[in-house]
Structure formats: structure tokens, C-alpha cells
Scaffold this active site. Structure first.
Site, PDB file in Angstrom:
ATOM      1  N   ASP A   3      -2.789  -2.710  10.353  1.00 29.70           N
ATOM      2  CA  ASP A   3      -4.131  -2.745   9.693  1.00 29.70           C
ATOM      3  C   ASP A   3      -5.592  -3.318  10.406  1.00 29.70           C
ATOM      4  O   ASP A   3      -5.417  -4.349  11.480  1.00 29.70           O
ATOM      5  CB  ASP A   3      -3.676  -3.721   8.462  1.00 29.70           C
ATOM      6  CG  ASP A   3      -5.869  -3.352   7.950  1.00 29.70           C
ATOM      7  OD1 ASP A   3      -6.313  -3.358   8.149  1.00 29.70           O
ATOM      8  OD2 ASP A   3      -5.366  -3.509   6.309  1.00 29.70           O
ATOM      9  N   LYS A  30     -14.867  -0.247   4.143  1.00 25.98           N
ATOM     10  CA  LYS A  30     -15.602  -1.720   4.735  1.00 25.98           C
ATOM     11  C   LYS A  30     -16.515  -0.509   6.018  1.00 25.98           C
ATOM     12  O   LYS A  30     -17.591  -0.077   6.000  1.00 25.98           O
ATOM     13  CB  LYS A  30     -14.851  -2.943   5.585  1.00 25.98           C
ATOM     14  CG  LYS A  30     -13.336  -2.677   4.920  1.00 25.98           C
ATOM     15  CD  LYS A  30     -13.493  -3.866   3.592  1.00 25.98           C
ATOM     16  CE  LYS A  30     -12.812  -4.636   2.683  1.00 25.98           C
ATOM     17  NZ  LYS A  30     -12.080  -3.556   2.049  1.00 25.98           N
ATOM     18  N   ARG A  84      -6.494  18.350  -5.204  1.00 25.33           N
ATOM     19  CA  ARG A  84      -4.658  17.505  -4.556  1.00 25.33           C
ATOM     20  C   ARG A  84      -4.592  17.611  -3.986  1.00 25.33           C
ATOM     21  O   ARG A  84      -3.757  16.857  -3.289  1.00 25.33           O
ATOM     22  CB  ARG A  84      -4.051  17.437  -5.870  1.00 25.33           C
ATOM     23  CG  ARG A  84      -3.421  16.679  -5.561  1.00 25.33           C
ATOM     24  CD  ARG A  84      -2.709  15.511  -6.894  1.00 25.33           C
ATOM     25  NE  ARG A  84      -2.069  17.049  -8.000  1.00 25.33           N
ATOM     26  CZ  ARG A  84      -1.171  17.438  -7.507  1.00 25.33           C
ATOM     27  NH1 ARG A  84      -0.054  17.241  -6.879  1.00 25.33           N
ATOM     28  NH2 ARG A  84      -0.674  18.899  -8.527  1.00 25.33           N
ATOM     29  N   TYR A  97      -4.734  -9.816   4.014  1.00 29.52           N
ATOM     30  CA  TYR A  97      -6.061  -9.767   3.402  1.00 29.52           C
ATOM     31  C   TYR A  97      -4.684  -9.983   1.517  1.00 29.52           C
ATOM     32  O   TYR A  97      -3.512  -9.457   1.693  1.00 29.52           O
ATOM     33  CB  TYR A  97      -6.502  -7.789   2.924  1.00 29.52           C
ATOM     34  CG  TYR A  97      -6.690  -7.835   1.890  1.00 29.52           C
ATOM     35  CD1 TYR A  97      -7.644  -7.974   1.181  1.00 29.52           C
ATOM     36  CD2 TYR A  97      -6.245  -6.659   0.815  1.00 29.52           C
ATOM     37  CE1 TYR A  97      -8.574  -7.587   0.233  1.00 29.52           C
ATOM     38  CE2 TYR A  97      -7.128  -6.134   0.231  1.00 29.52           C
ATOM     39  CZ  TYR A  97      -7.839  -7.016  -0.677  1.00 29.52           C
ATOM     40  OH  TYR A  97      -8.128  -6.536  -1.939  1.00 29.52           O
TER      41      TYR A  97
END
Length: 429
Positions: A206, A231, A80, A133
Site C-alpha cells: 500500500d 488521497k 461495469r 490504516y
């Protein structure tokens, strides 16, 4: 998982060699300037001196042996808190955006939520693009209001009107999605950055639809870039991921108290990401880094195919409207030509005369597959109002049922056009 580039993973010269244009070669080694495609292959990892690996190996260990308590081997302690594979990908992506600090996440939405937590606090006000989005819209309209944030959607592509609205709203954070999803709206990032900073706010862009191959928002004045690496960066529909790239020298706003005591936004984000556990798996990072190496080649073909499809659709009698900034008739064409000189991406949206026709089209294609997502090698077709933007369906500024979104892939464009032509001509009269 975060990274700071240093001498251990530099393939070329210092990041200060970056130029200010997305079409330029951006790294200098001696007298040689390296282009994007070269850097995408080599950034973030030097061949291992022991094994000679030419690609970053996949490190899956959840923990690392220490020399002594607190004496770490190469800085790695626990999965982590950092991972060699994930750090290599974050480093490469950051450098392609012209920055030093990159952080990668298990999804695009976890990246977005963490940015908001980093740079604002409950009570802060956010202005975001009207067209965003569906998940982003839900974050700002449902999740964050319940936690104490306020937000307003503004059409930030509207020049003077957008600038005046920002001056009136006085937000703490401005969130631009360009090109936007699903209407492919293009916002002048440099212009919005100027007014955002003048009113004392920070700008997040974005850039998922553009990728650093087509657009580099930090060089246009943005403070933060976010991506859904699911994407185009991943590019093969086999990972889920997100990324945050910070402008070099970015500090936590003076109006809020840092969570972990540092004004250095990169250090704060490193601690925040570790604290909330929003870290990408090494396996997904490994695949995303592999996708990054072919990003330029793939996106160039996506752009060519999408433009051909958009031109075909704009002349088809069954199509009521086409949204694609690569068309000279599109409202965003002029800004896109300056801001994204290599092309306008691989997403095309079209509108039919009725929702019934839109739904029928979505189930009538053979090469284009009915599925949500975009940016991969295969072409997809979807109905945003039902599938990806249901929280924005209908209403003012909403997504109409007549809209269909195409994620144009890497097939031969003549096959895509033939498939769409057959499907459109098969619609009931």
C-alpha cells in the site's frame, strides 16, 4: 475498471523503456527521456483525432451500441465492463508505476478486498504490517477471519526480526504499508520482497502515502501496488477511489484454482472486478486523472511543508514525540532516504503528554481543519484513536489517545507553523 496499455493510448514509447529508479526519467522517445512530471500529464491518453481533445473526455454512458451482437465498438459494451474515461486513468497510473495493467475501484478498501480475493482463498494466511490504516486493520482482523482467512500483524520494518518472523509464519500473502498510517513507519520493501518470494508468497504494498512520485514498489520487488486515490492522487477532497497495479507477468499462485480459468492475474482481476461490480464511476476517474497531472508538483510541496512542520514540532516543548521519516532522528530515516529520495510525504504525527491535550489540540487550530483523510490541498488535523483507527485504539501495537495526525497541505508553511504554535501554547498548563 481495468486497462491494458496498447498502441491506441500510448503517448510515448513502449513501457520496456522504464528504468529502475523513482528519481529517473522513465520513458524514452527517440533519444529523449521524459521525467515523471511530463509523463503524468501525457500518459494514458492521446489527443482525440476527431475532436482534438487534449484531456480525456468524460464518458458517462452506462451502455454502448454494438455493431452486431458481440461485435463491440472499441471493445466497450457496458459500464461495469469498461469505460473510456476510467480506462484512460487506469492506464496512466499503471504506467507511472512502471506497469502495464491498472485497475481502478470505487474506494481504496474495495481495491484491497478485491486483491485478497484475487490472490488468496479462504484458509490462506496473511501477514500484514502492524501499523496499517484502520480500514485495512478491520479488513484483516474482522471481515476476512469471518470469511475463513487468517492473519497476523508483524512489524515488518524490523529487519532481521521481520525476516525471521515471515519464515516462521509462512504466509501466502504479505501486506506492507509504507510509509504507514498513522506512525509513518518505513519498511525496506526490497528486503521484504526477497524473503517473501523465497518462502513462496506474494507481496502487496500500500503506497498511498508515497504515490508513484516518491516510491515505485514494483521496481523494489513488490507484486502488487494498491492506492487510495482519494488521497494524494485525487488531491482535492472531492472524490473517493482506489487502484490496483499488477506487476507485469504476475500469475495466480499455483496453490489455488483461478476463479475464471486463467493463471494471468490481470485477466483474472478483470473478470473478478466485472463480476463483483467494484468499478469506479467515470466522474471520479475523470477527476482523479486530472489530479494525477499535477501530482509531482503537489507532492513536492506537501513534502517541503511537512518537513518544515515536523522540524518545528520536534523542537516544541509541548510535544512529546514526532513521527516523520524525513527527520534524521526518525527510525525510518535511512531506509526512507534510499527508498524515497524525493521526500517523505505530507503526513506528520505527533504525540502529546495526555489524551486530553491531544483532543484539545484537535479543536484549537484555525488553518488546520478537524477532519479525517489526507493528501488534499488543505491541511487537516485528526485524532486517530477516535476518528480513523478506532479498531486499533490502545493495547499492544495500538494507537494511543495521545496521538494526533496532521495531513499537511499546500498552504504557506509559516501560516501552518504559526497556527500550530498558537494552538499548542494555548493548551492548559
Amino acid at each position: 475498471m481495468s486497462t491494458t496499455t496498447d498502441s491506441s493510448n500510448r503517448c510515448f514509447s513502449d513501457e520496456s523503456a522504464c528504468t529502475g529508479h523513482p528519481h529517473s526519467a522513465t520513458q524514452v522517445w527517440g533519444t529523449r527521456e521524459f521525467a515523471f512530471e511530463t509523463r503524468a500529464i501525457h500518459e494514458g491518453f492521446a489527443p482525440d483525432p476527431l475532436t482534438g481533445d487534449v484531456v480525456p473526455p468524460l464518458h458517462v454512458s452506462s451502455t454502448h451500441v454494438q455493431n452486431a451482437p458481440g461485435d463491440l465498438k472499441e471493445g466497450f459494451e457496458y459500464g461495469r465492463c469498461g469505460n473510456p474515461t476510467t480506462n484512460a486513468f487506469a492506464s496512466a497510473l499503471a504506467r507511472l508505476e512502471g506497469a502495464t495493467h491498472g485497475f481502478v475501484f470505487p474506494s481504496g478498501m474495495s481495491a484491497e478486498d478485491t486483491v485478497v480475493r484475487l490472490l488468496t482463498r479462504p484458509g490462506s494466511h496473511i501477514v500484514h504490517s502492524t501499523d496499517v490504516y484502520g480500514g485495512t486493520h478491520k479488513l484483516f482482523s474482522v471481515v476476512k477471519p469471518a470469511e475463513g482467512w487468517t492473519s497476523t500483524s508483524v512489524d515488518l520494518s524490523q529487519g532481521d526480526a521481520a525476516r525471521k518472523r515471515l519464515e516462521s509464519e509462512r504466509p501466502d500473502l504479505v501486506w506492507v504499508e509504507s510509509p504507514s498510517n498513522p506512525f509513518l513507519t518505513v519498511t525496506d520493501i526490497r528486503s521484504i520482497a526477497e524473503v517473501t518470494h523465497r518462502i513462496g508468497a506474494l507481496l502487496v504494498v500500500d503506497s498511498t502515502f508515497a504515490t508513484p512520485y516518491l516510491q515505485r514498489p514494483l521496481e523494489l520487488g513488490a507484486d502488487v501496488v494498491v492506492h487510495s486515490t482519494t488521497k494524494y492522487i485525487g488531491g482535492h477532497s472531492d472524490i473517493v477511489g482506489g487502484a490496483v497495479i499488477l506487476r507485469n507477468g504476475l500469475e495466480i499462485p499455483s496453490s489455488i484454482t483461478p476463479l475464471f480459468g486463467s493463471r494471468d492475474a490481470a485477466e483474472e482481476l478483470r473478470c473478478l472486478q466485472m463480476a463483483i461490480g467494484a468499478v469506479q464511476s467515470p466522474r471520479d476517474a475523470h477527476l482523479a486523472h486530472r489530479g494525477l497531472k499535477t501530482l509531482g508538483l503537489r507532492v513536492a510541496r506537501h513534502c517541503d511543508n511537512a518537513l518544515a512542520v515536523a522540524q518545528f514540532l520536534s523542537a516544541h516543548p509541548r510535544v512529546a514525540a514526532v513521527h516523520y521519516p524525513g527527520l534524521s532522528t526518525d527510525p525510518g530515516y535511512d531506509v526512507a532516504s534510499r527508498q524515497m529520495p524525493r521526500g517523505c510525504g505530507g503526513v506528520v504525527s505527533l504525540q502529546l503528554r495526555s489524551e486530553a491535550e491531544a483532543l484539545a489540540l484537535c479543536t484549537s487550530t484555525h488553518v488546520l481543519t478537524l477532519a479525517a483523510s489526507l493528501g488534499a490541498v488543505e491541511s487537516l488535523i485528526e485524532h486517530p484513536a477516535i476518528m480513523t483507527h478506532s479498531t486499533r485504539a490502545g493495547g499492544g501495537g495500538g494507537v494511543p489517545g495521545t496521538l494526533v495526525r496532521l495531513a499537511v497541505g499546500l498552504e504557506d508553511p509559516s501560516d501552518l507553523i504559526a497556527d500550530l504554535d498558537h494552538a499548542l501554547n494555548s493548551l492548559p498548563a
